[in-house]
Motif scaffolding. Structure first.
Motif, short mmCIF file in Angstrom:
data_model
loop_
_atom_site.label_atom_id
_atom_site.label_comp_id
_atom_site.label_asym_id
_atom_site.label_seq_id
_atom_site.Cartn_x
_atom_site.Cartn_y
_atom_site.Cartn_z
N THR A 57 -1.39 4.31 -8.34
CA THR A 57 -1.62 4.62 -6.88
C THR A 57 -2.54 5.74 -6.87
O THR A 57 -2.24 6.80 -7.47
N ASP A 58 -3.47 5.92 -6.06
CA ASP A 58 -4.05 7.06 -5.62
C ASP A 58 -5.08 7.51 -6.92
O ASP A 58 -5.31 8.85 -6.98
N THR A 59 -5.29 6.72 -8.00
CA THR A 59 -6.05 7.10 -8.94
C THR A 59 -7.30 6.39 -8.91
O THR A 59 -7.49 5.31 -7.83
N PRO A 64 -7.27 11.55 -9.86
CA PRO A 64 -6.86 11.13 -8.66
C PRO A 64 -8.10 10.90 -7.87
O PRO A 64 -9.43 11.25 -8.02
N ARG A 65 -7.78 10.25 -6.74
CA ARG A 65 -9.01 9.87 -5.74
C ARG A 65 -9.23 11.01 -4.92
O ARG A 65 -8.19 11.80 -4.87
N ARG A 66 -10.37 11.13 -4.38
CA ARG A 66 -10.45 11.85 -3.20
C ARG A 66 -10.47 13.44 -3.74
O ARG A 66 -10.44 14.19 -2.99
N HIS A 118 1.05 -1.23 0.00
CA HIS A 118 -0.15 0.05 -0.09
C HIS A 118 0.85 1.35 -0.18
O HIS A 118 0.29 2.29 -0.11
#
Lengths: 124, 224, 617
Positions: free
Chosen positions: C386-388, C455-457, C309
């Motif tokens: 990552t983070d997408t 991206p996430r968030r 992670h």
């Protein structure tokens, strides 16, 4: 204690004599006073040895110091678990319930120390 | 153990079990396994942060405050902690004797020595007192550290040291309360061999807390 | 109150009809009733988390929207994750653990019935504690993994994160207490002949999950305690600025817990499909021992993959290689399970009931999530993903396609056992197809928006980056979920009242829980069965059928059979209340800490010093 365990295997419903024999706890003589005080003496002596080693500057600075102390601490740990927690005499299940998590915990500790750069793996 | 467990105040399991073991003992071992992970998380953090504090005081090294020029001596007090370690080790001896006394309660005792060894109240008192003495040492240690200038807020060492040893101390406190509860039961109606399990699970917990201290004593106090 | 004997209750064929007063639910220690409480509570939180998701999707449906404020958006995605993981999926699994484990192993209850009630009440109060703040827009707002130092007082000064830290600590108590209980139950309360290798696969997976809980939760507990101390007492664990703390400490501790948590979420669903698929294929589970060993292997390896992670933080080539390899390795036992399920169905006489459809849905959809998981097991690939939204797509295929599909399959499969009545199959199939369409329409396009770099968030985005269409699709899909859920809820409540009477074994299943009446009497088994095979109703010997015959008889009271039942008691509820009050005190008024602690200790002593059940002879 042993007979309290044995009586717990009495199943009211199994009176019909079905082929059911629960694995009762293996009967071993529990250690008594004569073993307990010897264990306490050994633990005390090891502790005295550890503290003594701490106060010998030449040894405390040597390479052997940390491994020796870790070994002695592990020895004390094992002795208490085997004799005072009577894992040596108790059901095999308890050994699994303790050593399994202990193993996971130890490997996690080593992994973390490596990841944070306190231990080094030398390649070549 | 016939059905006369009536005056056992704690819940008694007398149903069929697969392994012929009491479920409470299985549960306490599972709990101890879980506690291994709890303390490893605390110990890992202490070791990760070892030597990373920006300001002192430090456990094994002297430190001079560049601002004030005040010199802080190494803060850990090995002689005092060695004494408290010895007390906790002895408490484990008292604990096994308390368990043995309860297990052999109904056996006839002929000599004075047998009567002393068979006195469950005495050994439970001794164990609880040793635990309380250990806590006294810890209270002394904590207050003198704060006096010398190390609090839980001072640096990484202070945060991780007080939290690790504080968690251990909290476990000892819970153990002392547990032992006093057993003592109360012993005074009220007498602990007999049928109550062995009650004492056994308390003893397993108590020894485990001792074992954790064995590790902490070496990793925190002795290894520089 | 528990010291006075209660008259022996009669078993009623209506779902717990006779003892349905509020008090009977507050004081119950019956694992089946506690299971039902878990089910209702968790379904409520599932829908609550679903509403949060729908608002998130509405906000992201088109570029540059401002339906909610950016701050509230942060609270929404944080609470959506926290709710779904800790308040919906884990407790839905716990509902099945409670209801099924004793029935599947031939036991009359769990090992510690009162501790079981305690677990539920802690969960309920903890769930309320962590959910209330969003109604006042002060909910946690730093993501479900609460990365420190972002969550320390310096960067999150409000009480938002206080609710998160304390809420998770409370919920951890519930999970740990339940885990010790189920672990002991499975080890020690199996009926004669129910050897480990004869246990139903659901119980096996539950067993593994309890081990994971027992080992993983202490780690998050300590990580949270550090954060709590940092926020309330000024310690330095995550103080990277002035004390030199390591910014990765939280991440490591969190993911040492967090990755086993992934298996805690998905293995119960794996267990449920392992009951569903054989039943509706009329074939024993293919490769039973391999299923067991692969489950154990997943648990062991699950503790050696956590840092995948964290590839993006730069751990160096050795760590990256190690965690990349272990992550790829763990795909093998998981893949083995997929193949075994397919082989179970192969050449079976399949009945496409709703439960079976959800089971097949899990096999198909979880596989997609599993495969995208292997893609980011490779650190270089992960650095792109990552983070997408690619990651968001991945874990929703795993958690929705895996856990939720399995749990719905389990609900349709076990509803008749729980209530005594069948759910409507036609409505069930509508629910299934709406769910499958909604799920794929919502989450499949996220693979593309993620690959295109979304991206996430993020709160909103500009048009013209190639994300618009995919986001519109995801939002359209999300709007179908409420319709599917309404169909399900309608079906659930109408069937509960008016569904067809099920009988003890409506599906022709083979395991012990189907030998007893539906709903089961409070003592479960009139006679503790003796077990000779994995499927006593399919391949058992005479003794299996004899036990089944005795146990299927309805209408006997515990008194008729001479069975001692535990007293019902309110004390576990009060201990739970005391515990939660104590934690509330940290935020609201310090005086509450003492009040809560006093209530907790008093109730706890009163609980421990009162007998579990009447003396028996």
């Amino acid at each position: 204690m042993m007979d309290s365990h044995a009586s717990m295997t009495n199943l009211p419903d199994s009176a019909e004599g079905q082929a059911h024999t629960p694995h009762a706890e293996e009967e071993h003589a529990h250690p008594d006073w004569s073993i307990y005080w010897k264990v306490a003496l050994i633990l005390t002596l090891i502790t005295v040895g550890e503290v003594w080693a701490f106060y010998v500057p030449s040894f405390a600075a040597s390479r052997g110091f940390v491994p020796t102390l870790l070994f002695l601490s592990g020895l004390k740990f094992t002795i208490v678990v085997m004799f005072y927690m009577h894992l040596k005499y108790d059901h095999r299940l308890f050994r699994v319930l303790f050593t399994g998590p202990l193993l996971v915990a130890s490997i996690t500790l080593i992994g973390l120390l490596f990841l944070f750069g306190h231990l080094h793996i030398k390649i070549m | 153990m016939p059905a006369s467990v009536a005056h056992t105040s704690a819940p008694t399991s007398h149903h069929y079990t697969t392994l012929g073991l009491d479920s409470r003992k299985v549960a306490i071992w599972a709990f101890i396994g879980s506690e291994c992970m709890l303390f490893v998380s605390l110990i890992s953090t202490y070791l990760i942060y070892k030597g990373r504090s920006i300001v002192g005081p430090f456990p094994h090294e002297t430190w001079t405050d560049p601002a004030t020029g005040h010199v802080f001596k190494p803060i850990l007090n090995i002689p005092v902690t060695s004494a408290s370690t010895f007390v906790l080790l002895m408490s484990s001896l008292f604990m096994v004797l308390a368990l043995a006394a309860v297990q052999n309660k109904e056996k006839p005792k002929h000599t004075r020595g047998e009567r002393v060894l068979g006195n469950s109240k005495l050994w439970l008192w001794m164990t609880a007192s040793a635990g309380a003495t250990f806590l006294g040492f810890q209270a002394f240690e904590f207050t003198s550290f704060v006096h010398e200038g190390l609090s839980i807020r001072t640096n990484l060492f202070g945060s991780s040291f007080f939290t690790l040893t504080g968690f251990h101390g909290a476990h000892v406190t819970a153990g002392v309360i547990w032992l006093v509860t057993l003592l109360a039961i012993d005074y009220r109606r007498g602990l007999g061999s049928k109550d062995s399990l009650l004492v056994d699970i308390a003893a397993l917990y108590w020894h485990f807390v001792d074992v954790i201290w064995i590790v902490i004593f070496t990793l925190v106090y002795l290894i520089k | 109150m528990a010291t006075t004997a209660r008259p022996a209750p009669k078993h009623s064929p209506d779902a717990y009809g006779e003892h349905s007063g509020l008090w009977s639910w507050l004081s119950t220690v019956d694992h089946k009733r506690i299971g039902v409480l878990y089910l209702y509570t968790a379904l409520f939180f599932f829908m609550f988390g679903g509403v949060e998701a729908i608002i998130i999707r509405a906000q992201l449906g088109a570029p540059n929207q401002h339906l909610v404020s950016a701050e509230f958006y942060n609270q929404l995605f944080t609470m959506h994750g926290t709710t779904m993981i800790f308040l919906a999926i884990m407790p839905l699994s716990a509902a099945f653990f409670n209801f099924l484990i004793p029935l599947q192993i031939g036991a009359r209850d769990v090992a510690f019935p009162r501790l079981n009630a305690f677990s539920y009440w802690v969960y309920l109060f903890g769930g309320i504690f962590i959910t209330i703040p969003i109604l006042f827009a002060v909910a946690p707002n730093d993501g479900w993994f609460g990365y420190a130092p972002l969550t320390t007082r310096a960067y999150s000064p409000g009480i938002n994160i206080d609710f998160w830290v304390i809420g998770l600590l409370i919920l951890g108590v519930s999970s740990l207490a339940a885990a010790f209980n189920f672990l002991t139950t499975i080890i020690n309360l199996r009926a004669p002949g129910m050897t480990l290798m004869r246990m139903p696969m659901f119980t096996w997976m539950a067993f593994i999950v309890q081990v994971l809980l027992v080992l993983a939760f202490p780690v998050i507990t300590i990580a949270l305690v550090f954060l709590l101390f940092d926020r309330f007492f000024g310690t330095n664990f995550y103080n990277t600025v002035s004390a030199g703390a390591d910014p990765l400490l939280w991440q490591h501790l969190f993911w040492i817990f967090g990755h086993p948590e992934v298996y805690i979420l998905v293995l119960p669903a794996f267990g449920l499909v392992s009951e569903v698929l054989p039943t509706y294929s009329k074939k024993p589970l293919f490769g039973y021992p391999v299923m067991v060993y692969s489950g154990i292997l997943i648990a062991v390896l699950g503790f050696g993959v956590w840092a995948h992670h964290m590839f993006a933080v730069g751990m160096g080539p050795i760590a990256d290689t190690f965690f990349g390899l272990t992550t790829m390795l763990i795909a093998i036992p998981t893949g083995v399970k997929i193949f075994n399920w397919i082989a179970t169905m192969a050449q079976g006489s399949i009945r496409y009931t709703t439960a079976m459809l959800f089971g097949i849905g899990l096999v198909a959809l979880f596989t997609i999530g599993g495969i995208s998981g292997i893609m980011h097991a490779s650190p270089p690939a992960d650095l792109q993903q990552t983070d997408t939204y690619f990651i968001v797509a991945h874990f929703h295929y795993v958690l929705f396609g895996g856990s939720i599909m399995g749990i719905f399959g389990g609900i349709y499969h076990y509803f008749p056992k729980i209530t005594g009545r069948l759910m409507d199959e036609k409505l069930g199939k509508i629910h299934f197809w709406l769910t499958v369409v909604a799920m794929n329409l919502t989450f499949f396009p996220m693979h593309f928006s993620g690959m295109l770099g979304m991206p996430r968030r993020i709160y909103t985005y500009d048009a013209g980056q190639g994300w618009d269409l995919f986001n519109a699709m995801s939002t359209a899909g999300a709007m179908i979920f409420p319709i599917a859920m309404l169909v399900f809820i309608y079906n659930f409540f109408v069937s509960r009242k008016r569904g067809e009477i099920a009988g003890s074994n409506p599906w022709g299943a083979g395991t012990l829980e189907w030998t007893i009446p539906s709903p089961p009497p409070e003592y479960n088994f009139a006679k503790i069965p003796t077990v000779t095979s994995r499927y006593p109703l399919w391949e058992g010997k005479g003794i299996d059928y004899e036990c089944a015959r005795i146990n299927s008889q309805e209408g006997k009271t515990p008194a008729d059979l001479g069975i001692v039942m535990p007293y019902s008691t309110i004390k576990p509820l009060f201990v739970a209340l005391g515990l939660v009050t104590m934690f509330c005190g940290l935020i609201f008024a310090r005086a509450l800490i003492g009040v809560g602690a006093a209530l907790m200790i008093f109730s706890l002593y009163s609980w421990l010093l009162s007998p579990l059940e009447p003396e028996h002879h």
